[in-house]
Design a protein around this motif. Structure first.
Motif, short mmCIF file in Angstrom:
data_model
loop_
_atom_site.label_atom_id
_atom_site.label_comp_id
_atom_site.label_asym_id
_atom_site.label_seq_id
_atom_site.Cartn_x
_atom_site.Cartn_y
_atom_site.Cartn_z
N GLN A 1 0.62 -1.19 -0.05
CA GLN A 1 -0.08 -0.07 0.06
C GLN A 1 0.92 1.36 -0.02
O GLN A 1 0.51 2.25 -0.72
CB GLN A 1 -0.81 0.28 1.05
CG GLN A 1 -2.04 -0.89 1.08
CD GLN A 1 -2.96 -1.07 2.25
OE1 GLN A 1 -2.51 -1.02 3.66
NE2 GLN A 1 -4.17 -0.89 2.25
N SER B 1 -5.30 -0.40 -2.93
CA SER B 1 -5.60 0.74 -2.50
C SER B 1 -5.85 1.07 -0.72
O SER B 1 -5.65 -0.16 -0.27
CB SER B 1 -7.32 0.95 -2.77
OG SER B 1 -7.93 1.85 -2.25
N ASN B 2 -5.50 2.22 -0.47
CA ASN B 2 -5.69 2.33 1.08
C ASN B 2 -6.96 2.12 1.52
O ASN B 2 -7.27 1.80 2.77
CB ASN B 2 -5.12 3.87 1.36
CG ASN B 2 -3.85 4.05 1.11
OD1 ASN B 2 -2.94 3.18 1.07
ND2 ASN B 2 -3.36 5.36 0.90
N ASN B 3 -8.05 2.09 0.57
CA ASN B 3 -9.54 1.70 0.96
C ASN B 3 -9.58 0.39 0.44
O ASN B 3 -9.93 0.22 -0.66
CB ASN B 3 -10.18 2.65 0.23
CG ASN B 3 -12.01 2.52 0.78
OD1 ASN B 3 -12.17 1.67 1.38
ND2 ASN B 3 -12.62 3.45 0.36
N ASP C 1 -11.08 -2.58 -3.47
CA ASP C 1 -10.11 -2.99 -4.17
C ASP C 1 -10.37 -4.07 -5.21
O ASP C 1 -9.65 -4.28 -6.13
CB ASP C 1 -8.97 -3.73 -3.12
CG ASP C 1 -7.65 -4.29 -3.73
OD1 ASP C 1 -7.07 -3.36 -4.30
OD2 ASP C 1 -7.66 -5.65 -3.52
N ASP D 1 -9.60 6.76 -10.27
CA ASP D 1 -9.03 6.08 -9.39
C ASP D 1 -9.00 6.77 -7.81
O ASP D 1 -9.58 6.05 -6.95
CB ASP D 1 -7.54 5.49 -9.68
CG ASP D 1 -7.21 4.64 -8.47
OD1 ASP D 1 -7.82 3.37 -8.50
OD2 ASP D 1 -6.04 4.64 -7.92
N ASN D 2 -8.45 8.04 -7.81
CA ASN D 2 -8.70 8.70 -6.54
C ASN D 2 -10.16 8.94 -6.15
O ASN D 2 -10.46 8.81 -4.74
CB ASN D 2 -8.10 10.04 -6.81
CG ASN D 2 -6.72 10.23 -7.04
OD1 ASN D 2 -5.80 9.18 -6.39
ND2 ASN D 2 -6.00 11.08 -7.45
N LYS E 1 -11.19 5.55 -4.49
CA LYS E 1 -10.80 5.26 -3.23
C LYS E 1 -11.32 6.20 -2.19
O LYS E 1 -11.33 5.85 -0.97
CB LYS E 1 -9.19 5.49 -3.19
CG LYS E 1 -8.39 4.53 -4.07
CD LYS E 1 -7.11 4.53 -4.12
CE LYS E 1 -6.48 5.79 -4.98
NZ LYS E 1 -4.87 5.67 -4.98
N SER F 1 -16.22 5.45 -0.40
CA SER F 1 -16.59 3.94 -0.10
C SER F 1 -17.83 3.64 -0.60
O SER F 1 -18.09 2.18 -0.51
CB SER F 1 -16.54 4.01 1.54
OG SER F 1 -15.00 4.17 1.87
N SER G 1 -17.89 0.76 -3.14
CA SER G 1 -17.75 -0.68 -2.96
C SER G 1 -18.59 -1.45 -3.31
O SER G 1 -18.48 -2.76 -3.31
CB SER G 1 -17.19 -0.83 -1.39
OG SER G 1 -18.22 -0.52 -0.68
#
Length: 490
Positions: free
Chosen positions: A78, A84-86, A90, A119-120, A123, A126, A129
């Motif tokens: 990461q 992803s940090n999220n 992912d 992408d930003n 992330k 949420s 998801s």
């Protein structure tokens, strides 16, 4: 840190396969730096089979994992920008763009900033998801190496209108496996991200977010109707969606010159990129490390993965091209378009997938080895091995498709392939059926087909698909049979 098994693998969403656990690393836009390459190689050696596979979305897969990847290792990835940090988002499909974005001499717009922006956004939000793991977005900059013909839910394809660059919006609609359909909408570049966010929001409004089996975007659009779907998108925007009166259509470019393979000039003066052939998209860790070193020493320290399962080494000064070629050869790699592996594609096969009937990768490698000293191709022929009808490895049509099947014969069940050739713009999934062939007899049949193509094509620019389309299947068989008889007599 692993979140259990899902149908679609991610770095934090491992998936069981026939050959062990499968982990997928999303590489937005397909661009890797040398530090990331070294980290991936280390993990493939420590946890996997000592290799990685480049997928048809320019992801990386680590296979044959027999123990969970350590949480500290995942955190390190990461920090390196891999994963992803999220972790909740992912599993969403990789963002696709041309591997030559920013270096393509003919592109209308560099799509890398759009890939990064989307992408930003994913992330940072949420709620996304809840998107289908197969929710797929593609940006095509209008250059030589086109990706607008790849199968995606949403496509932004750059076009030039009255001296200005716009994105033409395409949506997945109709039958499964078709490229996105042109909506006729032209978008100023700055409106791209808001429209994409609205498209995703309308999708989420029409699915059951708690369901494990989410509808595909295509299914939602088909249910609502494309016009109604876009009307709901419009309601979420502060600006009008407009066609500006233009009627251009997406042109399916089949990349007949295969500019993702070979040595090609960049838009930057005196710099070149080298498209490296990966047999069936697979690269050994020693080769990854070697390419990373070459990228640092001669280029900009980055490698680019292609949706055609190859790698680009970019920003090489002209005076060093020959040296880089020589050092690649020492790694067992080359960038020759005539290499049969340059457009040979295979799914994971029954070694890695329970749905596959045949050992596609093993059979494809055996075919390549057989043809290596028997047929010299001066233009690529795309041969696609698929272990079942799902066609996971290549959704677009190929010159020759080999569909794995098992057939009952007098002496028992025999594995082999149904061979399909040619044809575009129709409802046939793979093309016209040529015949069934056993695994043992496949290499000789493909050899005959390729030799007939070389001797009977109208000119060097005629593709195998165009050549095959000129004949009825019975005529093609006669040509191949005649070639077989002549070879036996010589």
């Amino acid at each position: 840190m692993l979140s259990g098994f899902t149908k679609c693998p991610g770095l934090f969403y491992a998936t069981p396969a026939q050959d062990g656990i499968l982990s997928r690393i999303r590489i937005p836009g397909g661009i890797l730096n040398s530090k990331q390459c070294r980290a991936i190689a280390e993990i493939a050696d420590l946890y996997g089979g000592g290799y990685v596979d480049v997928t048809n979305r320019a992801n990386l897969q680590i296979r044959e994992i027999h123990q969970g990847i350590n949480a500290e290792v995942l955190k390190r990835l990461q920090k390196l920008g891999l994963g992803s940090n999220n972790t909740a988002v992912d599993q969403i499909r990789n963002i696709m763009t041309s591997p030559t974005a920013g270096i393509d001499p003919q592109e209308l717009v560099d799509t890398r900033p759009f890939v990064q922006a989307w992408d930003n956004y994913i992330k940072a939000n949420s709620q996304l998801s809840a998107l289908s793991a197969k929710f797929s977005v593609c940006f095509d900059g209008g250059g030589i190496v086109s990706v607008s013909d790849r199968v995606n839910d949403i496509v932004f394809a750059a076009v030039l209108v009255d001296g200005n660059v716009y994105f033409r919006l395409g949506l997945s609609v109709g039958a499964k496996g078709k490229p996105a359909k042109d909506t006729g909408i032209l978008l100023p570049l700055e409106n791209c991200l808001p429209v994409l966010a609205a498209l995703a929001d309308v999708y989420l409004a029409h699915i059951d977010a708690s369901s494990k089996h989410k509808l595909r975007l295509r299914e939602v659009v088909n249910s609502l109707g494309c016009e109604n779907y876009l009307q709901e998108v419009q309601q979420r925007l502060a600006f009008p969606l407009s066609s500006l009166g233009q009627k251009e259509k997406f042109v399916e470019r089949t990349a007949t010159k295969y500019h993702h393979i070979g040595i090609h000039p960049q838009r930057q003066p005196s710099l070149f990129y080298l498209g490296v052939v990966l047999p069936l998209g697979r690269i050994e860790t020693m080769q990854i490390l070697g390419l990373a070193e070459l990228a640092e020493k001669y280029g900009s320290g980055t490698l680019r993965l292609t949706p055609r399962q190859n790698i680009l080494l970019t920003d090489i000064p002209q005076q060093w091209v020959a040296d880089v070629q020589s050092k690649m050869a020492a790694l067992g790699l080359d960038c020759s378009v005539s290499n049969i592996n340059s457009v040979l594609v295979a799914c994971s096969g029954k070694r890695g997938c329970a749905a596959s009937i045949t050992d596609t990768k093993g059979d494809a490698l055996a075919l390549a080895e057989y043809l290596k000293n028997r047929v010299s191709l001066d233009s690529p022929v795309n041969i696609h091995f698929s272990g079942c009808a799902k066609s996971c490895a290549q959704h677009s049509k190929s010159d020759i498709t080999l569909l794995g099947v098992s057939v009952e014969e007098e002496n028992g069940t025999v594995e082999g392939y149904r061979v399909y050739v040619g044809v575009d713009d129709n409802d046939l999934q793979f093309g016209r059926e040529y015949q069934f062939v056993t695994v043992a007899k496949l290499p000789a049949l493909i050899e005959r087909m390729l030799l007939v193509y070389k001797t009977q094509r109208l000119n060097h620019d005629e593709t195998f698909r165009e050549f095959a389309n000129r004949y009825q299947i019975s005529q093609l068989k006669q040509l191949c049979d005649r070639s077989h008889v002549l070879n036996q007599c010589q």
